[in-house]
Write a protein that holds these residues in place. Sequence first.
Motif, mmCIF file in Angstrom:
data_model
loop_
_atom_site.group_PDB
_atom_site.id
_atom_site.type_symbol
_atom_site.label_atom_id
_atom_site.label_comp_id
_atom_site.label_asym_id
_atom_site.label_seq_id
_atom_site.Cartn_x
_atom_site.Cartn_y
_atom_site.Cartn_z
ATOM 1 N N GLU A 263 0.827 -1.218 0.000
ATOM 2 C CA GLU A 263 0.000 0.000 0.000
ATOM 3 C C GLU A 263 0.856 1.261 0.000
ATOM 4 O O GLU A 263 1.931 1.293 0.603
ATOM 5 C CB GLU A 263 -0.919 -0.006 1.219
ATOM 6 N N ALA A 264 0.346 2.280 -0.642
ATOM 7 C CA ALA A 264 1.028 3.585 -0.649
ATOM 8 C C ALA A 264 0.953 4.192 0.748
ATOM 9 O O ALA A 264 0.135 3.763 1.578
ATOM 10 C CB ALA A 264 0.368 4.499 -1.664
ATOM 11 N N ASP A 265 1.793 5.196 0.997
ATOM 12 C CA ASP A 265 1.815 5.775 2.351
ATOM 13 C C ASP A 265 0.850 6.949 2.511
ATOM 14 O O ASP A 265 0.987 7.758 3.421
ATOM 15 C CB ASP A 265 3.235 6.189 2.736
ATOM 16 N N PHE A 266 -0.156 7.022 1.640
ATOM 17 C CA PHE A 266 -1.102 8.145 1.693
ATOM 18 C C PHE A 266 -1.777 8.250 3.070
ATOM 19 O O PHE A 266 -1.844 9.337 3.657
ATOM 20 C CB PHE A 266 -2.170 7.962 0.605
ATOM 21 N N LEU A 267 -2.240 7.115 3.583
ATOM 22 C CA LEU A 267 -2.972 7.168 4.862
ATOM 23 C C LEU A 267 -2.049 7.527 6.029
ATOM 24 O O LEU A 267 -2.495 8.161 6.997
ATOM 25 C CB LEU A 267 -3.689 5.841 5.124
ATOM 26 N N ALA A 268 -0.770 7.136 5.925
ATOM 27 C CA ALA A 268 0.176 7.529 6.987
ATOM 28 C C ALA A 268 0.360 9.047 6.974
ATOM 29 O O ALA A 268 0.401 9.703 8.025
ATOM 30 C CB ALA A 268 1.511 6.831 6.775
ATOM 31 N N LYS A 269 0.455 9.618 5.761
ATOM 32 C CA LYS A 269 0.593 11.077 5.644
ATOM 33 C C LYS A 269 -0.680 11.765 6.139
ATOM 34 O O LYS A 269 -0.621 12.789 6.820
ATOM 35 C CB LYS A 269 0.852 11.465 4.186
ATOM 36 N N LEU A 270 -1.807 11.168 5.784
ATOM 37 C CA LEU A 270 -3.086 11.757 6.216
ATOM 38 C C LEU A 270 -3.202 11.736 7.745
ATOM 39 O O LEU A 270 -3.612 12.724 8.354
ATOM 40 C CB LEU A 270 -4.240 10.977 5.568
ATOM 41 N N ALA A 271 -2.814 10.615 8.345
ATOM 42 C CA ALA A 271 -2.909 10.493 9.809
ATOM 43 C C ALA A 271 -2.028 11.543 10.488
ATOM 44 O O ALA A 271 -2.444 12.191 11.451
ATOM 45 C CB ALA A 271 -2.490 9.091 10.240
ATOM 46 N N ALA A 272 -0.812 11.729 9.962
ATOM 47 C CA ALA A 272 0.107 12.694 10.573
ATOM 48 C C ALA A 272 -0.396 14.116 10.381
ATOM 49 O O ALA A 272 -0.403 14.920 11.317
ATOM 50 C CB ALA A 272 1.501 12.538 9.980
ATOM 51 N N TYR A 273 -0.830 14.422 9.168
ATOM 52 C CA TYR A 273 -1.268 15.792 8.873
ATOM 53 C C TYR A 273 -2.509 16.159 9.686
ATOM 54 O O TYR A 273 -2.639 17.288 10.162
ATOM 55 C CB TYR A 273 -1.549 15.934 7.379
ATOM 56 N N SER A 274 -3.411 15.180 9.844
ATOM 57 C CA SER A 274 -4.653 15.474 10.579
ATOM 58 C C SER A 274 -4.450 15.332 12.083
ATOM 59 O O SER A 274 -5.413 15.434 12.840
ATOM 60 C CB SER A 274 -5.772 14.559 10.109
ATOM 61 N N ARG A 275 -3.231 15.086 12.529
ATOM 62 C CA ARG A 275 -2.865 14.974 13.942
ATOM 63 C C ARG A 275 -3.624 13.851 14.648
ATOM 64 O O ARG A 275 -3.866 13.915 15.848
ATOM 65 C CB ARG A 275 -3.086 16.300 14.684
ATOM 66 N N GLY A 276 -4.081 12.866 13.873
ATOM 67 C CA GLY A 276 -4.796 11.741 14.468
ATOM 68 C C GLY A 276 -6.236 12.072 14.838
ATOM 69 O O GLY A 276 -6.876 11.306 15.565
ATOM 70 N N ILE A 277 -6.747 13.193 14.332
ATOM 71 C CA ILE A 277 -8.130 13.587 14.648
ATOM 72 C C ILE A 277 -9.044 12.985 13.570
ATOM 73 O O ILE A 277 -8.927 13.336 12.387
ATOM 74 C CB ILE A 277 -8.277 15.120 14.683
ATOM 75 N N PRO A 278 -9.945 12.085 13.962
ATOM 76 C CA PRO A 278 -10.698 11.352 12.931
ATOM 77 C C PRO A 278 -11.531 12.244 12.010
ATOM 78 O O PRO A 278 -11.541 12.038 10.794
ATOM 79 C CB PRO A 278 -11.581 10.392 13.746
ATOM 80 N N GLY A 279 -12.207 13.233 12.579
ATOM 81 C CA GLY A 279 -13.080 14.079 11.755
ATOM 82 C C GLY A 279 -12.298 14.893 10.728
ATOM 83 O O GLY A 279 -12.774 15.128 9.611
ATOM 84 N N VAL A 280 -11.110 15.299 11.093
ATOM 85 C CA VAL A 280 -10.263 16.069 10.162
ATOM 86 C C VAL A 280 -9.792 15.151 9.045
ATOM 87 O O VAL A 280 -9.878 15.487 7.853
ATOM 88 C CB VAL A 280 -9.063 16.699 10.917
ATOM 89 N N ALA A 281 -9.334 13.959 9.426
ATOM 90 C CA ALA A 281 -8.871 12.987 8.420
ATOM 91 C C ALA A 281 -10.024 12.602 7.496
ATOM 92 O O ALA A 281 -9.842 12.475 6.280
ATOM 93 C CB ALA A 281 -8.310 11.758 9.123
#
Lengths: 405, 290
Positions: A263-281
């Motif tokens: 899998e690509a690392d898109f979701l890892a980048k998304l998790a970091a950028y959104s600071r682990g906040i589910p609604g933001v992600a």
Amino acid sequence: MTPEDANNSPLWSFIPLDRYAKPPELTREIVRRGFWGLWDRLRLHDKVPSNRFGQLELHPIAKDLLQQAVGEPDWREAEPALDEECKDWLKSGGQFEPLHAVVGAPYSGTCFTVRYWGADKNWRVIEPPAAGQLLTGARDWLNAIDPADESPWVIPCLEKCYLRHHKGLEPVKELLEKLSSRRRATLVACNSWAWAYLHKAVQIDLVLPAPLAPAPFDRNRLKRWFQSLTRFADEAPRAFRLPNRELVMAPAVQADESGQEKEADFLAKLAAYSRGIPGVAWSIWRHSLRFTPGPKNDDGGGDSGEQEQTIWVTPWENLNLPGIPEENRGQLALILHTLLLHNGVSNRLLPELLPGLAAVLGQDLHKLRAAGLVELEHGEWRVTALGYPAVREFLEEGGYLVDAI
Amino acid sequence: MNDYSSLTKVLRDINQINFVRIFIIIIGAWVVMRMVERAVPWLAERLGGRFRLYILPSIPVMRLLIINVALILLVPTIIEPTLQNLAAIFAALAIALGFAVKDFGSSLVAGIVAIYERPYRPGDWVKIDRAYGEVKTVGLRAMRLVTPDDDTVTIPHLKFWDTNIYNANDGRRDLMCVTDFYLHPHHDGALVRRKLRDVALTSPYLNHERPIVVVLKEEVWGTHYKVRAYPIDCREQFQFISDIAVRGKAALLEMGVELGWRPLGAGAMVPAGDSKESLPRPERGAYSDL
């Protein structure tokens, strides 16, 4: 934690606030963001969003398909996790530690979870007063709160019980005094920004020590959550892929199969950028999804099978996320900070909280709205989920008081 | 005649001096200095925040480096760089500076000392004599500051030798601001202190990492309160003070506290809020002027 452990761990859980750590950012992403961030600041680079990636032309996804690809979050799903965390406390009836607090970032759904949780247990839900009431000094709301009340309480939105105004601190001080004299279980939920402010202003942590926070959503959690939110009408499994065919998220039915594609690392980048906040992600994930127009919406690849159709994901580097306008950044920071501290402020109240900016509030708010950073919802201006990470970073760099999440 | 021949011994033969090279070095150094003076403040403004105060002080250091490099390149072009020749040239320069342009030379030396001692840096808020403002440039001979009323004041570094320099932020991003309130003495002091603290605490400009202190002093004409707090950025000091003053005044009036009057000279009375001294503290903690 092994991948198996990660898959078996509960999706929702609560941890002590002081142990909250946002998902780690990939090193190359730090370098890329640092470089382009500086480039943008120097205005040497204008990001022009493009919808063409090689042979593929991607278009915004239709509303009904988007709804099927990423359904609305159900914050009630976090209730069992809260139950689990409060198990011992509930057993004792809050006899020894009557007060518990849960602190959640904007768009973490904490307020909803705690409200449902309390309502399901038939606890008394203490609703916040009308915002105007805090300024007029009307005491009906406070008088109705009797600390001797024997029923357990839930206060789902403490951030709506104060205002950053010289008249807006007294009510929350008095409420905290009443809470500290209570001997029955009381669960208080508070927005993380309001918590940071109340910690400085009224030492809220002395009355409500050791608050909990929803555990951050890392790559694994995000993947499992997004898979659970996928409900296609035709029930056909669909993969989420980048335009270069790299897999971002496999359909849930294939998730447990061995020999998966890398899998690509898109979701890892998304998790970091959104600071682990589910609604933001969740908002950024929806924002990133695209489709290709044409009779067939498949990737044409033979490996994934004929049945598999594809939802395209905009590459992380090409996502057009809101940024802070260059002009009047000082004024904009004051407005954004005020909105976050109160988790949204009405048009009528904003001049009371920012009297020095009353004359320019209108135009600044429209500028922020045009930039996609704020929205007017139910009569209240609030920072958008898409803009939240940029706003938080901007305020932190500016030296403003920021939350712990 | 003898002096003339010794000077010609020190200097290279005029036919050997490369005037084009000298011209290029001088113009080149001047251009690079101008570029630094323009580019660094521009970069500091673009990056903003805390980076501004890290970057701005580098200008005088870079300027000194450029001058040194230019001199190192120039000297061998004009003289034979032997020990005797260099000693003779520098002695002649010292005598010239000492007699002809003493103050100018003293300012230059003070400017170099200022780079190392750093009593002021670009971005600092300083008070020298009666001028208070933000240091914009630190030049070779003088520094320039811009007052809150947008007047540019040029102050020679010479002042550095014999004048007290009040630096309000000393390279930091924040500085203490003092907001004055002059109240009629008949009021509950504890309540007023609490209210003024809440007023400061709810200012959008407040730096929450620094303390808020409300002090008071009973005077013959009433009670003088001072709210001491820090804004997030020193550039917001006037908005911060105005914000506390406006909201504090409203809060006190709502409490029924009468805003007082203070005497100005013999017999003259002015409303307290109109005083210019209520703007940031040039005179830190000084009560003697009241």
